[in-house]
Write an enzyme that holds these catalytic residues in place. Sequence first.
Site, short mmCIF file in Angstrom:
data_model
loop_
_atom_site.label_atom_id
_atom_site.label_comp_id
_atom_site.label_asym_id
_atom_site.label_seq_id
_atom_site.Cartn_x
_atom_site.Cartn_y
_atom_site.Cartn_z
N HIS A 137 -19.97 4.84 -19.51
CA HIS A 137 -19.53 5.86 -18.55
C HIS A 137 -18.14 5.54 -18.00
O HIS A 137 -18.02 4.86 -16.99
CB HIS A 137 -20.52 5.96 -17.39
CG HIS A 137 -21.83 6.55 -17.78
ND1 HIS A 137 -22.03 7.91 -17.86
CD2 HIS A 137 -23.00 5.98 -18.15
CE1 HIS A 137 -23.27 8.16 -18.24
NE2 HIS A 137 -23.89 6.99 -18.42
N GLY B 44 -27.04 12.71 -19.95
CA GLY B 44 -28.19 13.53 -19.63
C GLY B 44 -29.46 12.74 -19.86
O GLY B 44 -29.43 11.70 -20.51
N GLU C 62 -16.30 7.40 -16.32
CA GLU C 62 -16.08 8.09 -15.06
C GLU C 62 -16.52 7.28 -13.84
O GLU C 62 -16.17 7.58 -12.72
CB GLU C 62 -16.80 9.45 -15.07
CG GLU C 62 -18.33 9.41 -15.03
CD GLU C 62 -19.01 9.19 -16.39
OE1 GLU C 62 -18.34 8.67 -17.30
OE2 GLU C 62 -20.20 9.54 -16.52
N GLY D 50 -15.21 22.44 11.19
CA GLY D 50 -15.25 21.39 10.18
C GLY D 50 -14.01 21.46 9.29
O GLY D 50 -13.23 22.41 9.38
N VAL D 51 -13.87 20.45 8.44
CA VAL D 51 -12.67 20.37 7.61
C VAL D 51 -12.53 21.60 6.71
O VAL D 51 -11.47 22.23 6.65
CB VAL D 51 -12.71 19.10 6.72
CG1 VAL D 51 -11.44 18.98 5.91
CG2 VAL D 51 -12.94 17.87 7.56
N ASP D 52 -13.62 21.96 6.02
CA ASP D 52 -13.52 23.02 5.02
C ASP D 52 -13.14 24.36 5.65
O ASP D 52 -12.22 25.02 5.19
CB ASP D 52 -14.84 23.16 4.25
CG ASP D 52 -15.28 21.84 3.63
OD1 ASP D 52 -14.40 20.97 3.46
OD2 ASP D 52 -16.47 21.68 3.34
N SER D 53 -13.86 24.74 6.69
CA SER D 53 -13.56 26.06 7.24
C SER D 53 -12.22 26.05 7.96
O SER D 53 -11.51 27.06 7.97
CB SER D 53 -14.68 26.56 8.14
OG SER D 53 -14.74 25.84 9.34
N SER D 54 -11.82 24.91 8.53
CA SER D 54 -10.51 24.85 9.19
C SER D 54 -9.39 25.02 8.18
O SER D 54 -8.43 25.75 8.40
CB SER D 54 -10.31 23.52 9.91
OG SER D 54 -11.31 23.34 10.87
N SER E 156 -16.01 26.97 11.60
CA SER E 156 -17.00 26.07 12.21
C SER E 156 -16.32 24.90 12.90
O SER E 156 -16.94 24.19 13.67
CB SER E 156 -17.93 25.53 11.13
OG SER E 156 -17.24 24.56 10.35
N CYS F 123 -22.03 9.08 -23.24
CA CYS F 123 -23.44 8.70 -23.19
C CYS F 123 -24.29 9.70 -23.99
O CYS F 123 -24.15 9.77 -25.20
CB CYS F 123 -23.90 8.55 -21.75
SG CYS F 123 -25.45 7.65 -21.63
N TYR F 124 -25.13 10.49 -23.33
CA TYR F 124 -25.91 11.47 -24.09
C TYR F 124 -25.00 12.36 -24.92
O TYR F 124 -25.32 12.71 -26.07
CB TYR F 124 -26.75 12.32 -23.12
CG TYR F 124 -27.62 13.34 -23.82
CD1 TYR F 124 -28.79 12.95 -24.45
CD2 TYR F 124 -27.25 14.69 -23.87
CE1 TYR F 124 -29.59 13.88 -25.12
CE2 TYR F 124 -28.04 15.61 -24.53
CZ TYR F 124 -29.22 15.21 -25.15
OH TYR F 124 -30.00 16.11 -25.80
N LYS G 264 -13.83 17.63 -2.11
CA LYS G 264 -13.49 17.33 -0.72
C LYS G 264 -12.12 16.67 -0.56
O LYS G 264 -11.34 17.03 0.30
CB LYS G 264 -14.57 16.40 -0.16
CG LYS G 264 -14.56 16.29 1.33
CD LYS G 264 -15.21 17.50 1.90
CE LYS G 264 -15.37 17.47 3.37
NZ LYS G 264 -16.23 18.60 3.80
#
Length: 514
Positions: free
Chosen positions: A169, A55, A171, A225-229, A223, A82-83, A370
């Site tokens: 970090h 942070g 990550e 797109g990937v998500d809505s499909s 739509s 970190c923080y 995603k």
Amino acid sequence: MDKERVIVIDFGGQYNQLVARRVRECNVYCEIYSYKTDLNKIREMNPKGIILTGGPSSCYEKGAAACSPELFTLGIPILGLCYGAQLMSYVLGGRVARAAVREYGRTEVDVDRTSRLFIDVAPHTVCWMSHFDYIEQMAPGFRAIASTKNCPVAAAEDEGRKLYAIQFHPEVLHTEEGSKMLYHFVRDICGCRGDWKMDSFVEESIRTIREKVGQGKVLCALSGGVDSSVAAVLLSRAVGEQLTCVFVDHGLLRKDEGNQVEAVFGNQGNYELNFIRVNAQERFYEKLAGVTDPEKKRKIIGEEFIRVFEEEAKKIGVVDFLVQGTIYPDVVESGLGGESAVIKSHHNVGGLPDYVDFREILEPLRNLFKDEVRKVGLELGIPEELVFRQPFPGPGLGVRVVGEVTAEKVRIVQDADAIYREEIGKAGLDQSLNQYFAALTNMRSVGVMGDERTYDYAVALRAVQTVDFMTAEAAEIPWEVLKTVTGRIINEVGHVNRVLYDITSKPPGTIEFE
Ligand code: XMP
């Protein structure tokens, strides 16, 4: 929910989502919460482990993001990064101070392999540092388990209390063995089984959707797109004929995209669902006329979407649920998950109007990143070309036409974009780029064509390489390809006399123009 989980407590660090993703890569479910989250709520969630993120504050300053000392007495393993590491030390009685030298970037670190965090990590390894403050004196009970040239306590632990502090970090991919460290924390120290997998997600979702929906009717905003499909196919698996998918052609799609979506999901397509296409182009253009503010445009497009669905819902009769393809980064970036500032209101989250004419919203992908959505797509048998399609924003070309949107500007950007995509494909670059598109700037400039003076628009081309779309680098497209695309756009697309290539990375730019 009885599933095991680790929670990330967000202190406003830029890598908060990355931490959660890395945990999930260890097959452990992970969610992000603000540091302001009530301790009782955390207790109720009963997480197997807690990670405190980085942070921007200094923990010893007044008003700095803080946490209750009680957090460390819950008996839950905690890892501070970190923080988060500094805060843990400070709260538990150590000393944190401003370092003489700021450490930033790739840094060599010596680790003590007797710590369970570092058990199979090389004794000298490379980590990613980014800090001004450092742990000057550890809290009682802690011992140092890593150091760098300028940082005597690059990591510390109190094994008895299962408290761990890492100054760097893990990550971030630049920390070469960071994934191992996080794995040891969540799997060995927290004792997570690691049963968060996509096949079980699909089964579980289908079961919970069925339970929730019952005999209700479901309307899905498709739509293409990937998500809505993926959301639509998941829903059709769960409730079959109770699902109607409405595909709104808002006139802000890529060239020919409307027909392509209809070919896949329509009556001639592969899926058993009721498919309705609404051609609402004019409505959207009317609403957008004269509007130049990007956030307003997004809100208008989002609201108009909902209105169109409401109307369709009325036509089909009572509809109980509305499905949206919201995914986890939308939730976090809209300021709902952790501590991150609202960067853009994603139309499917932030822009939702107060009044929605459905009983409930279903967001089956709300907790997924995603790459996880793609895995679910493959698990559901959706064709790879659809699953690995490059992302396309919900507000569509509305955010790729800078300034006011008009039918003509949309036509220009569609044609330019189609040429760009065709040439990128021909050059064999499409697999190596994560996102690429043409946008229409709001700039008109003077040019000369034949013997005539022109005063026309500039098209901007963008191509980025990115892992997570949170940060991105502009791609180095070969000059020859750019020249071919430019030549074709100028010759084939009316009212364009200049083509620019955007080399801005993210940050400071965003991927889209608005
Ligand atoms: P930015 O422009 O924020 O974009 O760097 C990051 C990624 O998100 C996509 N994007 C959106 N997707 N609704 C969406 O569903 C939106 O409002 C939206 N805005 C940006 C963008 O295409 C990129 O992949």
